[in-house]
Structure formats: structure tokens, C-alpha cells
Design a protein around this motif. Sequence first.
Motif, PDB file in Angstrom:
ATOM      1  N   LYS A  48       0.835  -1.199   0.000  1.00 28.61           N
ATOM      2  CA  LYS A  48       0.000   0.000   0.000  1.00 28.61           C
ATOM      3  C   LYS A  48       0.875   1.256   0.000  1.00 28.61           C
ATOM      4  CE  LYS A  48      -3.653   0.205   2.700  1.00 28.61           C
ATOM      5  NZ  LYS A  48      -4.522   0.393   3.909  1.00 28.61           N
ATOM      6  N   SER A  49       1.932   1.226   0.802  1.00 27.45           N
ATOM      7  CA  SER A  49       2.852   2.362   0.863  1.00 27.45           C
ATOM      8  C   SER A  49       3.535   2.583  -0.482  1.00 27.45           C
ATOM      9  CB  SER A  49       3.905   2.115   1.951  1.00 27.45           C
ATOM     10  OG  SER A  49       4.816   3.184   2.027  1.00 27.45           O
ATOM     11  N   LEU A  50       3.932   1.501  -1.127  1.00 27.37           N
ATOM     12  CA  LEU A  50       4.581   1.614  -2.443  1.00 27.37           C
ATOM     13  C   LEU A  50       3.620   2.180  -3.480  1.00 27.37           C
ATOM     14  CD1 LEU A  50       7.205   1.032  -4.032  1.00 27.37           C
ATOM     15  CD2 LEU A  50       6.208  -1.189  -4.635  1.00 27.37           C
ATOM     16  N   ASP A  51       2.360   1.743  -3.441  1.00 34.01           N
ATOM     17  CA  ASP A  51       1.364   2.256  -4.393  1.00 34.01           C
ATOM     18  C   ASP A  51       1.180   3.766  -4.228  1.00 34.01           C
ATOM     19  OD1 ASP A  51       1.009  -0.308  -5.308  1.00 34.01           O
ATOM     20  OD2 ASP A  51      -0.794  -0.686  -4.112  1.00 34.01           O
ATOM     21  N   PHE A  52       1.047   4.220  -2.985  1.00 39.52           N
ATOM     22  CA  PHE A  52       0.915   5.655  -2.727  1.00 39.52           C
ATOM     23  C   PHE A  52       2.156   6.410  -3.206  1.00 39.52           C
ATOM     24  CE2 PHE A  52      -2.056   4.787   1.093  1.00 39.52           C
ATOM     25  CZ  PHE A  52      -3.158   4.823   0.256  1.00 39.52           C
ATOM     26  N   ALA A 131      -0.738   9.323   4.319  1.00 37.49           N
ATOM     27  CA  ALA A 131       0.266   9.149   5.376  1.00 37.49           C
ATOM     28  C   ALA A 131      -0.408   8.793   6.689  1.00 37.49           C
ATOM     29  CB  ALA A 131       1.097  10.420   5.531  1.00 37.49           C
ATOM     30  N   SER A 132      -1.533   9.447   6.986  1.00 36.75           N
ATOM     31  CA  SER A 132      -2.276   9.168   8.210  1.00 36.75           C
ATOM     32  C   SER A 132      -2.807   7.737   8.201  1.00 36.75           C
ATOM     33  CB  SER A 132      -3.433  10.159   8.351  1.00 36.75           C
ATOM     34  OG  SER A 132      -4.214   9.861   9.490  1.00 36.75           O
ATOM     35  N   MET A 133      -3.284   7.299   7.038  1.00 32.87           N
ATOM     36  CA  MET A 133      -3.807   5.944   6.900  1.00 32.87           C
ATOM     37  C   MET A 133      -2.712   4.904   7.136  1.00 32.87           C
ATOM     38  SD  MET A 133      -5.574   4.244   3.524  1.00 32.87           S
ATOM     39  CE  MET A 133      -6.405   5.806   3.210  1.00 32.87           C
ATOM     40  N   LEU A 134      -1.547   5.128   6.535  1.00 29.75           N
ATOM     41  CA  LEU A 134      -0.431   4.196   6.694  1.00 29.75           C
ATOM     42  C   LEU A 134       0.067   4.174   8.132  1.00 29.75           C
ATOM     43  CD1 LEU A 134       1.611   4.871   3.440  1.00 29.75           C
ATOM     44  CD2 LEU A 134       0.449   2.749   4.046  1.00 29.75           C
ATOM     45  N   TYR A 135       0.113   5.343   8.752  1.00 25.83           N
ATOM     46  CA  TYR A 135       0.557   5.410  10.144  1.00 25.83           C
ATOM     47  C   TYR A 135      -0.382   4.614  11.038  1.00 25.83           C
ATOM     48  CZ  TYR A 135       1.432   7.250  14.812  1.00 25.83           C
ATOM     49  OH  TYR A 135       1.685   7.342  16.154  1.00 25.83           O
ATOM     50  N   GLU A 136      -1.678   4.803  10.842  1.00 29.31           N
ATOM     51  CA  GLU A 136      -2.654   4.084  11.666  1.00 29.31           C
ATOM     52  C   GLU A 136      -2.543   2.576  11.439  1.00 29.31           C
ATOM     53  OE1 GLU A 136      -7.492   3.905  12.482  1.00 29.31           O
ATOM     54  OE2 GLU A 136      -6.648   5.411  11.128  1.00 29.31           O
ATOM     55  N   ASP A 137      -2.391   2.161  10.182  1.00 32.16           N
ATOM     56  CA  ASP A 137      -2.235   0.733   9.876  1.00 32.16           C
ATOM     57  C   ASP A 137      -0.990   0.165  10.554  1.00 32.16           C
ATOM     58  OD1 ASP A 137      -4.484   0.837   8.321  1.00 32.16           O
ATOM     59  OD2 ASP A 137      -3.420   0.872   6.399  1.00 32.16           O
ATOM     60  N   ALA A 138       0.102   0.927  10.507  1.00 36.49           N
ATOM     61  CA  ALA A 138       1.357   0.469  11.096  1.00 36.49           C
ATOM     62  C   ALA A 138       1.242   0.347  12.612  1.00 36.49           C
ATOM     63  CB  ALA A 138       2.497   1.421  10.720  1.00 36.49           C
ATOM     64  N   VAL A 139       0.605   1.323  13.264  1.00 37.77           N
ATOM     65  CA  VAL A 139       0.449   1.289  14.718  1.00 37.77           C
ATOM     66  C   VAL A 139      -0.400   0.093  15.140  1.00 37.77           C
ATOM     67  CG1 VAL A 139      -0.578   2.454  16.699  1.00 37.77           C
ATOM     68  CG2 VAL A 139       0.811   3.749  15.087  1.00 37.77           C
ATOM     69  N   VAL A 140      -1.508  -0.127  14.427  1.00 36.56           N
ATOM     70  CA  VAL A 140      -2.392  -1.254  14.749  1.00 36.56           C
ATOM     71  C   VAL A 140      -1.631  -2.576  14.643  1.00 36.56           C
ATOM     72  CG1 VAL A 140      -4.397  -2.578  13.964  1.00 36.56           C
ATOM     73  CG2 VAL A 140      -4.531  -0.084  14.116  1.00 36.56           C
ATOM     74  N   LEU A 141      -0.825  -2.730  13.592  1.00 37.05           N
ATOM     75  CA  LEU A 141      -0.085  -3.973  13.404  1.00 37.05           C
ATOM     76  C   LEU A 141       1.041  -4.106  14.428  1.00 37.05           C
ATOM     77  CD1 LEU A 141       0.051  -6.527  11.800  1.00 37.05           C
ATOM     78  CD2 LEU A 141       1.452  -5.370  10.080  1.00 37.05           C
ATOM     79  N   LEU A 142       1.706  -3.006  14.737  1.00 36.07           N
ATOM     80  CA  LEU A 142       2.737  -3.039  15.775  1.00 36.07           C
ATOM     81  C   LEU A 142       2.146  -3.453  17.119  1.00 36.07           C
ATOM     82  CD1 LEU A 142       4.739   0.213  14.897  1.00 36.07           C
ATOM     83  CD2 LEU A 142       5.681  -2.100  14.903  1.00 36.07           C
TER      84      LEU A 142
END
Length: 247
Positions: A48-52, A131-142
Amino acid sequence: MKERNTKLTSPEIGALWGTYMNNTMAWCLITYFLHHIKDSEIEKILQKSLDFTNIRIQKIITIFNEENIPIPNGFTERDINLNTPPLFNDPFALSFVYNMGRLDMIFYSFAIVNTARHDITSFFSAALSEASMLYEDAVVLLLSKGLYDRPPNIPYPTEVKYIKKETYINGIFHKRRPLNVNELTEIFFNIERNYFSILLCTGCLQVVRDKEVKDFIKKGKERKFQLNKLNFLMIYYSRKIYLESLL
């Protein structure tokens, strides 16, 4: 006069240039991480990050071409070697998305308040949302993997206090007071960012061949190490002062 004919301002050009350089750098690292990733959950976030990232790079190229502005010499596939064995484990790739999300939200927010042309503000608004979406996804997975480093807790205040003198700013060194929550927050996230940079530099130093680049990375790693020593020292003395106040 149509707004589309309005030339880009210096802040708009600068923000687009910075975004292009940051995203081409990120493209190299994310592409490398995806080549070696084994964790399917982290792979989804990386993709997803690469696509953005690809969308932003192409959009900036389009804007610069329309404005007859040279395309910056960003990072490309020539700057990565996918045949190199993995330098980092999978959680580090997730940490990269987390850290880039934090930094991107700051950068894109700053860009938005310094731009006015509609297509540029729309571009950075979309980038901020991504960026906000990716950050939230990363925090949830962490969090789900037990890898998220929570900032420190403090005892809740029991009364309202006011700063009486400007010397409060230097109080940690002269008046012997504990760090306040804003200072502690800044120090914590500085330590987190510096530690991430140290790990990234350590990995790059294993494969970089150019001596000048290698020396530059070494200096950067040492600088981050020294900054973290200072941060830890401030936390140590703050804790010591607080414990002494309880005696």
C-alpha cells in the motif's frame, strides 16, 4: 485569469521537490523490503505504501512537466541491489512505514499551510490522508504483534501550577526539576527516531562501497548515537530528581 495559469510559488516548488526526493528514496527502501519480506501482514502495508509512493512520484513529474520545471535527480533502481541478502528483519520494515508515516504527516501538513494553488493543496491533502492511513495501519499492526513502544507514563498531577519565572526553561539543569510531559514526549520520540536511524545506518554500512558515502553514513550514525546519549542522560537526571522529591 484561471488559477491553472498561476505559476508555482517558491514554497510550492520547494514542497514538491522535497516530496519527490523523499518519495524516490522511500521507493528504493520499500522495494527492497518487499523483495525480502516474509510476513504477509507487513507485506500488505508495504505494498500500500509503495502504491501511494508511485502515485505521488508520477503526479509530481506531471506537474513539473506542465510547468517546464526540470525533474529532480531523485533515487532510482540504480540505487538499490535486490540481490543483496536481507539486511533487516520484517519488523524493521514495519517500523519504517511507521516512522515515515509520522514524518510525512508533519511534512505534508507544513506543505498544505504554505501552498495556495488548488491542485497543489489538493495533492498535499491527499498525501496527508494517505500518510495518516499508513501510520494508523502500522500502529495497529505493531500493537497486535507486541512491538509498539509506548511512551512513558507519569504520575497524574494533583494540582494546577503556574510557571512563575522564565528560568523555568533551564530548570532541569539549574533548579532541579523533573521534565514536564511535553519535554518528555519530545525526548522519547527523538530517541525512537535516532535509534531507527542508527539501525538503518548500521545496515547500509554493511553494503555501501563508495568511501565518501560510507564515511558520511558513519558520521550520521555517530551523531545520532551521541544525541541519544544526551537524551538518556536527561531522562536519568529527571527521574533522579523526581525520586529525591519523594524522600
